[in-house]
Scaffold this motif. Structure first.
Motif, PDB file in Angstrom:
ATOM      1  N   ALA B 102       0.827  -1.204   0.000  1.00 23.47           N
ATOM      2  CA  ALA B 102       0.000   0.000   0.000  1.00 23.47           C
ATOM      3  C   ALA B 102       0.862   1.255   0.000  1.00 23.47           C
ATOM      4  CB  ALA B 102      -0.936   0.002   1.209  1.00 23.47           C
ATOM      5  N   ALA B 103       2.096   1.120   0.487  1.00 20.95           N
ATOM      6  CA  ALA B 103       2.985   2.278   0.549  1.00 20.95           C
ATOM      7  C   ALA B 103       3.239   2.853  -0.840  1.00 20.95           C
ATOM      8  CB  ALA B 103       4.301   1.897   1.212  1.00 20.95           C
ATOM      9  N   TYR B 104       3.083   2.022  -1.881  1.00 20.99           N
ATOM     10  CA  TYR B 104       3.343   2.499  -3.234  1.00 20.99           C
ATOM     11  C   TYR B 104       2.075   3.006  -3.895  1.00 20.99           C
ATOM     12  CZ  TYR B 104       7.492  -0.226  -2.363  1.00 20.99           C
ATOM     13  OH  TYR B 104       8.618  -0.727  -1.799  1.00 20.99           O
ATOM     14  N   ASN B 105       0.974   2.867  -3.212  1.00 20.21           N
ATOM     15  CA  ASN B 105      -0.285   3.100  -3.897  1.00 20.21           C
ATOM     16  C   ASN B 105      -1.174   4.080  -3.139  1.00 20.21           C
ATOM     17  OD1 ASN B 105      -3.005   2.693  -4.785  1.00 20.21           O
ATOM     18  ND2 ASN B 105      -2.347   0.831  -5.821  1.00 20.21           N
ATOM     19  N   VAL B 106      -1.948   3.586  -2.198  1.00 21.28           N
ATOM     20  CA  VAL B 106      -2.960   4.438  -1.565  1.00 21.28           C
ATOM     21  C   VAL B 106      -2.450   5.223  -0.369  1.00 21.28           C
ATOM     22  CG1 VAL B 106      -4.967   3.171  -2.367  1.00 21.28           C
ATOM     23  CG2 VAL B 106      -3.757   2.388  -0.330  1.00 21.28           C
ATOM     24  N   ALA B 144      -6.426   2.595  12.745  1.00 24.38           N
ATOM     25  CA  ALA B 144      -6.872   2.123  11.433  1.00 24.38           C
ATOM     26  C   ALA B 144      -5.735   1.396  10.750  1.00 24.38           C
ATOM     27  CB  ALA B 144      -7.315   3.300  10.568  1.00 24.38           C
ATOM     28  N   ALA B 145      -6.087   0.630   9.730  1.00 22.93           N
ATOM     29  CA  ALA B 145      -5.051  -0.009   8.936  1.00 22.93           C
ATOM     30  C   ALA B 145      -5.438   0.069   7.473  1.00 22.93           C
ATOM     31  CB  ALA B 145      -4.866  -1.458   9.358  1.00 22.93           C
ATOM     32  N   ILE B 146      -4.446   0.075   6.640  1.00 20.83           N
ATOM     33  CA  ILE B 146      -4.671   0.046   5.200  1.00 20.83           C
ATOM     34  C   ILE B 146      -4.110  -1.283   4.708  1.00 20.83           C
ATOM     35  CG2 ILE B 146      -4.050   1.075   2.992  1.00 20.83           C
ATOM     36  CD1 ILE B 146      -3.850   3.759   4.600  1.00 20.83           C
ATOM     37  N   MET B 147      -4.985  -2.120   4.151  1.00 22.28           N
ATOM     38  CA  MET B 147      -4.583  -3.486   3.844  1.00 22.28           C
ATOM     39  C   MET B 147      -5.438  -4.038   2.714  1.00 22.28           C
ATOM     40  SD  MET B 147      -6.285  -5.092   7.302  1.00 22.28           S
ATOM     41  CE  MET B 147      -6.335  -6.798   6.739  1.00 22.28           C
TER      42      MET B 147
END
Lengths: 294, 294
Positions: B102-106, B144-147
């Motif tokens: 996700a670090a490369y995207n959202v 929160a988490a981004i996954m």
DNA sequence: CGATCATGATACAAAAAAGGTATGGAGATA
DNA sequence: TATCTCCATACCTTTTTTGTATCATGATCG
């Protein structure tokens, strides 16, 4: 309006996470505590706690407010202690004026002792020409002054803190520098350097009086505004002078200090406005008295 | 106990040097104000004012307490504002976990926008292996988490925030690096490098599913715990892999990214505990939604 | 699955605190 | 000396806070 009690209540509830337990710690029944917390939340317009079936926990806003509230309570306690310390004279500030001669005599001992005993009091020491000292104490610039004893002044209190003999100071090359015995009469016709009466009336008065007692009128050839200059002018061989003997400590090698018979004495006093209520001043006065009668 | 009202009263009297005037400013009659000041002095055990015939003035202790009291009142006002800001999500802190892809995207877009809009919120971003993300959200470590989208989880809410195709990554020297057309079948028997199912179940699931759809069983020769390693191993010619195409941004020059037909897609979601009341989280969710439907 | 337990919230009377009005006392002013 | 300006005190009224009894709600346990 939010009040300290509410902050206390809030902090206790935050720490126990339990309204009932907190109420007990606060020696309070539970309902008023519930109500005070609600009121606090209402006043802030912010929910501070989340109510669970087994207690309460802080919201994010409550967490922030808890940190701040703790700081405020600690700050209040500190403010109370500060005020009490100042009231006792243990902290605060004290402005003291002094005349230059006193710097060689009473000032160092007294201020050193005071600073040692009351390290929290910030001392402001300032050297001022003697004629201004009393005015500035009256004006309130200084809490106290160390100076030569003036006559009684209304509204001003005084405390003797030391006495000093005047000594004769002459250039190395002067006949009196090596004379076996010095008599008061020997000063007759000598060129004198002295403080003007307007600058240090007590000091100049003592010199004049001494000469008159000895049966002659002093021949003052030079008057210096600045106290420090007198010995310098003596060194330059412009004349001789009568100065407090402690001045010797800060004098050049090319002048000689000689005792004179029946040397006049000057009194140093601590003066302050009788209506000055600075508690640190009271401590200074106490200390000065204690040093007189140890 | 001392309370805020008394501090307010005290400050006003200190500033006006006049009990009557202060009472007027406070919309109060004079006697209760006198009384509150006396009570305050009594509680502190310290005289704060000197009573003159024409007004009052601060004692040394009062001067100290005045400074402190002003600070406390300002501090209280600040504490209220702080709590309100946190409650609105305009300040406070927010802990977010994310998986490396996700670090490369959202992640960059969302966090950058959030930091711009809510500069007072301190973000704590942490990369964690996908398998741990959900646990740590449930545990409360992260707000929160981004996954990658998991199945529905009780107590957890999700919001789709982006989709990404998987791309084939091969070493420069590999035949598929230059092949005109790549078909799914071409991956049959190829040595695959992939994430273990325990680490990133959704990602691995998508890869396995793709192969099975194409009619063969994937031959996984290497599983790497660390996401970052997959492309490195491809570069070392240990195999080929299917990874989110944004990974290309952080890949060495000696690997080639190729589109594949009917490329599987993975969904990125923002997840959070449904009972998380951090207001900054609410703002983050709002922002994520707004970015979806601009 | 229903009874019980614990928790915080609400209602109302009692107590405490703060406020208002009238007045006193001390020092300055004329 | 009379008056004026302040702050302090006395006493009553109003407001706020507390305490007791009770309720509502979700968890726990037999």
């Amino acid at each position: 309006m939010i009040d300290i009690r509410q902050l206390n209540y809030f902090v206790t509830v935050a720490e126990t996470q339990h309204v009932g337990k907190a109420a007990e710690l606060l020696h309070l029944s539970q309902p008023p505590l519930s109500r005070q917390i609600s009121l606090l939340e209402q006043e802030l317009g912010v929910a501070l706690f989340i109510r669970h079936p087994k207690g309460v926990s802080l919201t994010a806003a409550g967490e922030q407010f808890y940190q701040d509230a703790k700081g405020l309570l600690a700050g209040l306690a500190q403010a109370c202690r500060n005020a009490q310390h100042v009231a006792e004279g243990k902290s605060g500030s004290l402005a003291i004026g002094f005349m230059m001669h006193a710097a060689y005599n009473v000032v160092p001992g007294l201020t050193k002792a005071f600073m040692q005993q009351y390290p929290q009091v910030s001392l402001r020491l300032q050297e001022v020409i003697p004629a201004d000292l009393l005015k500035r104490v009256q004006k309130g610039d200084f809490d106290a002054a160390i100076m030569l004893k003036p006559g009684p002044v209304t509204g001003i209190e005084q405390l003797n803190i030391g006495q000093e003999k005047l000594a004769l100071v002459v250039p190395l090359t002067h006949p009196l520098a090596t004379a076996k015995n010095i008599r008061a009469k020997d000063l007759d016709q000598q060129p004198l350097i002295a403080t003007p009466k307007e600058v240090a009336p007590e000091l100049r008065g003592a010199v004049d009086e001494y000469c008159i007692q000895a049966g002659f009128t002093p021949r003052v050839v030079l008057e210096t505004q600045l106290q420090q200059s007198i010995v310098s002018f003596v060194a330059e061989e412009l004349g001789i002078a009568l100065v407090p003997e402690a001045v010797k400590k800060a004098s050049p090698a090319n002048v000689v200090f000689r005792d004179i018979p029946k040397a006049p004495r000057v009194d140093y006093v601590l003066v302050w406005r009788s209506d000055n209520s600075n508690p640190a001043l009271a401590r200074l006065i106490e200390l000065a008295q204690a040093r007189l009668n140890p």
